[in-house]
Write a protein that holds these residues in place. Structure first.
Motif, PDB file in Angstrom:
ATOM      1  N   VAL A 166      -4.099   7.914  -9.283  1.00  0.00           N
ATOM      2  CA  VAL A 166      -3.194   7.331  -8.293  1.00  0.00           C
ATOM      3  C   VAL A 166      -2.616   5.994  -8.753  1.00  0.00           C
ATOM      4  O   VAL A 166      -1.526   5.602  -8.353  1.00  0.00           O
ATOM      5  CB  VAL A 166      -3.897   7.210  -6.926  1.00  0.00           C
ATOM      6  CG1 VAL A 166      -4.958   6.110  -6.945  1.00  0.00           C
ATOM      7  CG2 VAL A 166      -2.885   6.974  -5.831  1.00  0.00           C
TER       8      VAL A 166
ATOM      9  N   ASN B 103      -3.771   1.907  -3.258  1.00  0.00           N
ATOM     10  CA  ASN B 103      -3.181   3.231  -3.372  1.00  0.00           C
ATOM     11  C   ASN B 103      -4.219   4.309  -3.148  1.00  0.00           C
ATOM     12  O   ASN B 103      -5.402   4.097  -3.425  1.00  0.00           O
ATOM     13  CB  ASN B 103      -2.545   3.409  -4.754  1.00  0.00           C
ATOM     14  CG  ASN B 103      -1.401   2.434  -4.948  1.00  0.00           C
ATOM     15  OD1 ASN B 103      -0.303   2.647  -4.478  1.00  0.00           O
ATOM     16  ND2 ASN B 103      -1.680   1.314  -5.603  1.00  0.00           N
ATOM     17  N   SER B 104      -3.767   5.440  -2.660  1.00  0.00           N
ATOM     18  CA  SER B 104      -4.696   6.535  -2.423  1.00  0.00           C
ATOM     19  C   SER B 104      -4.008   7.883  -2.541  1.00  0.00           C
ATOM     20  O   SER B 104      -2.852   8.043  -2.161  1.00  0.00           O
ATOM     21  CB  SER B 104      -5.317   6.407  -1.028  1.00  0.00           C
ATOM     22  OG  SER B 104      -6.342   7.360  -0.869  1.00  0.00           O
ATOM     23  N   TRP B 105      -4.764   8.816  -3.102  1.00  0.00           N
ATOM     24  CA  TRP B 105      -4.428  10.240  -3.059  1.00  0.00           C
ATOM     25  C   TRP B 105      -5.343  10.957  -2.062  1.00  0.00           C
ATOM     26  O   TRP B 105      -5.364  12.179  -2.021  1.00  0.00           O
ATOM     27  CB  TRP B 105      -4.668  10.885  -4.430  1.00  0.00           C
ATOM     28  CG  TRP B 105      -3.577  10.749  -5.436  1.00  0.00           C
ATOM     29  CD1 TRP B 105      -2.336  10.204  -5.267  1.00  0.00           C
ATOM     30  CD2 TRP B 105      -3.616  11.225  -6.798  1.00  0.00           C
ATOM     31  NE1 TRP B 105      -1.623  10.292  -6.435  1.00  0.00           N
ATOM     32  CE2 TRP B 105      -2.376  10.912  -7.399  1.00  0.00           C
ATOM     33  CE3 TRP B 105      -4.598  11.872  -7.573  1.00  0.00           C
ATOM     34  CZ2 TRP B 105      -2.069  11.233  -8.720  1.00  0.00           C
ATOM     35  CZ3 TRP B 105      -4.300  12.183  -8.897  1.00  0.00           C
ATOM     36  CH2 TRP B 105      -3.048  11.867  -9.468  1.00  0.00           C
TER      37      TRP B 105
ATOM     38  N   ASP C   2       3.637   3.832   3.365  1.00  0.00           N
ATOM     39  CA  ASP C   2       4.165   2.827   2.442  1.00  0.00           C
ATOM     40  C   ASP C   2       4.405   1.560   3.241  1.00  0.00           C
ATOM     41  O   ASP C   2       5.280   1.519   4.101  1.00  0.00           O
ATOM     42  CB  ASP C   2       5.468   3.324   1.799  1.00  0.00           C
ATOM     43  CG  ASP C   2       5.750   2.642   0.465  1.00  0.00           C
ATOM     44  OD1 ASP C   2       5.735   1.401   0.436  1.00  0.00           O
ATOM     45  OD2 ASP C   2       5.969   3.348  -0.524  1.00  0.00           O
TER      46      ASP C   2
ATOM     47  N   ALA D 218       0.851  -1.186   0.000  1.00  0.00           N
ATOM     48  CA  ALA D 218       0.000   0.000   0.000  1.00  0.00           C
ATOM     49  C   ALA D 218       0.886   1.234   0.000  1.00  0.00           C
ATOM     50  O   ALA D 218       1.862   1.294   0.742  1.00  0.00           O
ATOM     51  CB  ALA D 218      -0.905   0.016   1.228  1.00  0.00           C
ATOM     52  N   GLU D 219       0.547   2.175  -0.850  1.00  0.00           N
ATOM     53  CA  GLU D 219       1.220   3.477  -0.814  1.00  0.00           C
ATOM     54  C   GLU D 219       0.131   4.529  -0.931  1.00  0.00           C
ATOM     55  O   GLU D 219      -0.656   4.520  -1.875  1.00  0.00           O
ATOM     56  CB  GLU D 219       2.246   3.594  -1.949  1.00  0.00           C
ATOM     57  CG  GLU D 219       3.040   4.886  -1.845  1.00  0.00           C
ATOM     58  CD  GLU D 219       4.249   4.923  -2.756  1.00  0.00           C
ATOM     59  OE1 GLU D 219       4.925   3.885  -2.926  1.00  0.00           O
ATOM     60  OE2 GLU D 219       4.523   6.007  -3.318  1.00  0.00           O
ATOM     61  N   LYS D 220       0.100   5.416   0.041  1.00  0.00           N
ATOM     62  CA  LYS D 220      -1.021   6.343   0.137  1.00  0.00           C
ATOM     63  C   LYS D 220      -0.547   7.686   0.672  1.00  0.00           C
ATOM     64  O   LYS D 220       0.292   7.731   1.566  1.00  0.00           O
ATOM     65  CB  LYS D 220      -2.076   5.785   1.108  1.00  0.00           C
ATOM     66  CG  LYS D 220      -2.570   4.404   0.738  1.00  0.00           C
ATOM     67  CD  LYS D 220      -3.674   3.920   1.647  1.00  0.00           C
ATOM     68  CE  LYS D 220      -4.066   2.509   1.213  1.00  0.00           C
ATOM     69  NZ  LYS D 220      -5.256   2.020   1.915  1.00  0.00           N
TER      70      LYS D 220
ATOM     71  N   MET E 110       1.126   5.870  -8.213  1.00  0.00           N
ATOM     72  CA  MET E 110       1.662   5.054  -7.126  1.00  0.00           C
ATOM     73  C   MET E 110       1.380   3.574  -7.288  1.00  0.00           C
ATOM     74  O   MET E 110       2.106   2.740  -6.753  1.00  0.00           O
ATOM     75  CB  MET E 110       1.117   5.551  -5.789  1.00  0.00           C
ATOM     76  CG  MET E 110       1.442   7.039  -5.560  1.00  0.00           C
ATOM     77  SD  MET E 110       1.466   7.543  -3.838  1.00  0.00           S
ATOM     78  CE  MET E 110      -0.271   7.398  -3.469  1.00  0.00           C
ATOM     79  N   GLY E 111       0.321   3.242  -8.006  1.00  0.00           N
ATOM     80  CA  GLY E 111       0.026   1.830  -8.222  1.00  0.00           C
ATOM     81  C   GLY E 111       1.194   1.106  -8.878  1.00  0.00           C
ATOM     82  O   GLY E 111       1.452  -0.072  -8.613  1.00  0.00           O
TER      83      GLY E 111
END
Lengths: 418, 418, 418, 418
Positions: D231, D292-294, D302, D210-212, D235-236
């Protein structure tokens, strides 16, 4: 020192905060001190727990316990410590030895190995069903027809047809069908729900729940004929119910997607799935992500993540509560499903309480005593079962499945394996 | 899956594990599966909590509550939710408004502003003293002489002479003097104590406890004439009592060293110390390190570290239990003494329960009902007070102070400030 | 402070933030946006690390490494990976086998078993002393007299007389005496120091540092003739140096109190203390609390807590950085001194970097190449040793010991054991 | 595995452990001490990082940096501090002001606003592309045709056709196309990968990454014409690349399922998705779950979770590394995207290092200097882009999409929005 909305008065309620309805905690119409408007109350309220405890001598509500396994142990102990208004008057087990031992251990006056006799002769007002999944349906029907209110452990039953019949028979006999989903009562999760209800997290857009361990204690879980499926039936029901509860109790679910895996560490003894990921889209756009595993070593895990446009909240019921211990020689017990207590371990305490069992059973007994509406009912159990059906179907087809979903099967997992 | 000593039966007890005496959990004489000998039981045992709860209709034990502040709120709520055998029959407050409001909020039939009348007229069997420190002595004497058992919040009183008199009067009247040190009941700490008792950590050589926040709610704490001292009186008593409890309840303390600081953030309103570090050497070589602060921002902290030759265990009652929340707009309440709920916060739940108040009060009521010996008594409160005396003296002289220690002062802090 | 997506300029510095002097990061004279005045800069600044790295071809600074043990391994690897301006030209070990093996492993052209020849013949500009404590004095004198700058691992030496001579000889020969206290460079701790320097925590009133594990790798540590003492000499020096560094590098220490324990788990092989708690009062009222242990199982621990009137910061170099792993079969390496890798473990990464070794060695080489003043020198090592002397004396007498403190002993622990 | 004080040899490698190929750390053919067979090596190995650093004077590899934004800042600082073999000889920015300022700040001799001139005149051997996504394709083609090796920031480009052309042109010109996926180098994640490679976790069955954060720094990200999507593109690509890397670098992906959301907090300025969940099934049965999220407030996140039949490992690059700070007045910088530094914050340190940028750039420069095969290349970037295509298609259709997947679009998000 204390902030604008904080302080000792607020604490007094929270300290012992059994999740009173939010409105009673907020001055009606008051804007928050930072000018934010009060959030629209999307959340269900419920009768306060422990409503009249401690007031005066009381008669006790008679409860018959069906089952003598893991869940039955938890229920028995919680009644004893936390629900003084209840009294266990009988226990039923399919095994005579276990029935006797259980009754003795918990000082229950009567024990049974015949289900109909148990229900007919125990004199209970409430029957609490802690039996294997495939026996829920019959037990609920018998009890309701005998005039007893029913508490039924998750999942509700094996098929939607059973669910409908259970709901209908209870309704017809004016009996409550109370669905024992403890995550709707787990105090840490309930604190997070209260935050969300206050608007602290803005509009919710993603809910995550994970419950994982290395596989059930009892053999019947691994037999899909008795359990109806694998980890999705055993633990997926928790996360699915919790997402619904977070969104107000009766949100409309639109679609389900799922990915299932089997043959990981229990392939020799079960056809059930051992790992699952389920996505549910709800009306309004929030997505629920529910992860479950029977193949996760190292002890029980139960976690949530709540994402909103105004914030986020994370809670962890096991590692997130535990003492952290290093022991060379090990010790008696660390936490559920932990296979070893040597080296580093997470030492949990008051597990039943922290999972919400006392709050749940106290609520149900209050509902019976004061004729209140339980916050989780047979309808909720049925809705969760429908989501499970849809998840199996999605896993089988690789397609998003729309709700409402109906299929005629002997058990949910047939939708995946058939 | 489950290890040699683990498993579902063990869990059932622990789940609801109210710290039953260890011997009841171990098969007598059984060596551990890894061959380690059973540890010598150095630890006190105590009557099981919630001994008979949930069995049958019962008469209730009548309790008079003295005080209407922070501690009184916690006690009242805990009686209501968790101690069904008790019934609050009256509340006393020095302020009439507060007395009325408190009685109304907690549905207590009678309220008083005259201490003697409260004790004389309430009809209570137990008086629960939640008054400012300097009033403990008088209240206990009155109650005991009126034939009531007494629960007294920490610290026991202001002077050793008072302590001796309180103990003697209770003894003479055959009344129990129960010292309300909740850390001896906090379930997470009790799990760690149980580990140590099992031998999981080997021989203990260092015990650490820290309790810190940004200063008390009530004004009287800052007036050393009423409180007897600063953070050492307010919170140091917890850690000192807990070290003794970990070492068997009545270990011999040999020496005390202390370092105190004042004028940190409350210098304008108190002469009391705001930060303290106390070291106590116990017979057998274990050292206790107790840290306390009224100058620690960001909310309540309560932590232990237990070091032994066979392992270590860490537990944290607040951040170590909390949900972790990020909120842009904030919310009602995060945890005790947290000054803000915006940004990242640690959201605590069931604070009273996790600190052991229900377990404590249930135990005390059981002791009264069944004429059992409480596990923490006036003697323990006196021993803690003696350690506090020694700590003030050590801080004043820069020397290690040997126990037993006696001095004649009006209040403990005079040993540092005189 | 920074907007929701802001901060990229600030980040760019921090991202690679090698602790530039604070003033270069702040617009001079600018008040903080919340109106708080800029804090008075009590903190030392230092030459930026990696000052010219990466610019152009360069000659390399020749380094002789004395020792082939644990510390020497770390230094050798850090030079190779992170200090391209340095070149190892020789290694000395008392054992010929080890000298050869070390030189081979690290591709060092020359190896020695004769200290004088190593210093005389290696052609080094810098000698890096990673020898047992009792050899530091002689090695430094030899190197300085041979015209070499010296890096010396902690603790500086065994006695204050040695320290004075080492400082004097280096001064007389115009050579730098660089004291290798890596905690003054550990990047996580340096971030916390930077916060404090900014005023984020208000006025500091308590500093805590703990470093604990289950005992050293090498046998000589356990022989107090070679080491000078137990855990206080081995690890206490870190925390004491770090407290001084946090308070500006050269704060005046007023008093020392200490409590020491021995015979915990290494009693069969050392007379040195295995557990220590030291309190240091500094001018201005801040107290340092330094805890160390050779009897703490479960792997290395290194933690700080910084308390100020405006906030608090906690940092943990090992568990607080690690991945958390559960492995049934175990794996190669988890973290320093972890005795097992089965079950739950804390898996650390880039240990040397996270402890600040590259930052430290890079700084020292820069100081040599550009004739800059090192931020930690022999004077700092001497001041730490004086605190250790005082701590042993305090442990022996039970009294707070005032600084400056002088005593004539063959080794520090004699002040406790004599 | 290692004894109580053991492990120093193993540690020496790990301390500075730049992820040497696993086989060099294991005695060939040796069974583990617990009898477990050595795991089949499914993992890629790679040239050791920092292969020859610190040995002798060296010529420097000339690097041209394209871009002056967030990524360019990180790269520039990392070259300076950690890659002494490299030298920045020019910088290009579309804005003249930024080009000048960047060159000045980083002491780069030349700056350009014309891309072709930059590539043609800088004299670089390597071009490092830190431009907006839509410019990657052109820049790579120009550089390769000019005979330069290319480092390109993620994602590789906007379309599969571009990707194919970039790969082909680099191949035709014998230039390396190095795909800058730093998660393949992040040292904490690499430690977990090494564990898995050792067999510590058994057979992997689920990988989560996960990266957000709360949305990108630069405006162009929000314009899907420039970025190609939301996103998932931003980031994906990290999580998808990391799953592949964990499974040996070139695993066959079978299917993709995805759920996307937009209009959460950036709806006013982007049509791109702000939250995404992607499931990838790989050959062999392992499933990757990438989130992932913005729209996640409170700073960068992360995290990975690695599930195997023999264990599990969790790692967190930000909160899991940070110091924990409470500050009333706030301070300069806490972590990427954290919007406030008041109250509780997670204070990160050495962000670039902990994310693996130095390891990545050092590896790439080594590959150029020694003509080695980079571990992540244009082919990997293309494979990730194909997964992103499939994810958009799945989100659009609600169906699992099979790989290989091809579609002709101007940009990936068109597959969802068209």
């Amino acid at each position: 020192m204390l902030g604008p909305t904080g302080g000792s008065a607020a604490r007094a309620l929270w300290l012992v905060g059994e999740q009173l309805p939010m409105q009673s905690r907020r001055i009606p119409g008051a804007a928050r001190s930072n000018g934010a408007p009060a959030t629209k109350n999307l959340f269900p309220t419920r009768p306060a727990l422990w409503l009249n405890a401690g007031r005066k001598p009381m008669s006790k509500t008679k409860v018959l316990l069906l089952g003598s396994g893991f869940a039955a142990e938890i229920h028995a102990e919680c009644y004893r410590r936390f629900v003084p208004e209840a009294e266990l008057v009988g226990v039923y087990s399919r095994s005579a030895d276990r029935a006797v031992a259980f009754a003795q251990k918990h000082q229950i006056p009567r024990h049974f190995t015949d289900l109909e006799r148990a229900i007919g002769e125990s004199g209970a007002e409430v029957t609490d069903v802690c039996l294997p999944n495939f026996l829920h349906h019959q037990a609920v029907l018998l009890a309701a027809r005998a005039g007893q209110h029913v508490i039924v452990e998750k999942p509700l039953c094996l098929t939607l047809e059973q669910a409908d019949e259970m709901i209908e028979v209870c309704r017809a006999h004016g009996r409550k069908l109370m669905y024992a989903e403890e995550l709707c009562f787990a105090p840490k999760y309930e604190r997070v729900r209260a935050l969300a209800q206050e608007g602290a997290l803005g509009q919710l857009y993603m809910l995550k729940q994970a419950e994982k361990h290395s596989g059930p204690h009892s053999d019947w879980f691994y037999d899909v004929e008795q359990s109806g499926g694998g980890v999705l039936m055993d633990m997926g029901c928790h996360g699915l119910a919790w997402c619904r509860w977070m969104l107000g109790g009766r949100p409309r679910a639109l679609t389900v997607q799922a990915h299932l895996q089997r043959g990981l560490i229990h392939g020799h003894r079960t056809r059930g799935e051992e790992n699952s990921v389920v996505l549910v889209e709800f009306e309004g756009g929030c997505v629920g992500v529910v992860e479950n595993s029977w193949a996760k070593l190292g002890g029980m895990e139960d976690r949530i993540e709540v994402y909103g446009t105004g914030g986020v909240s994370y809670a962890d019921l096991f590692q997130g509560n535990a003492a952290l211990t290093y022991s060379e020689q090990g010790y008696g017990y660390a936490l559920e499903k932990a296979s070893s207590t040597r080296g580093w371990t997470f030492t949990i305490f008051e597990e039943a309480f922290n999972q919400g069992y006392p709050h749940e059973l106290s609520h149900f007994i209050q509902c019976v005593r004061h004729d209140l509406q339980p916050v989780v009912t047979g309808e909720d159990g049925r809705a969760v079962l429908e989501l499970i059906y849809a998840a199996y179907r999605s896993a089988a087809t690789g397609q998003k499945v729309s709700l409402p979903f109906q299929a005629t099967v002997a058990k949910p997992i047939d939708l995946w394996q058939a």
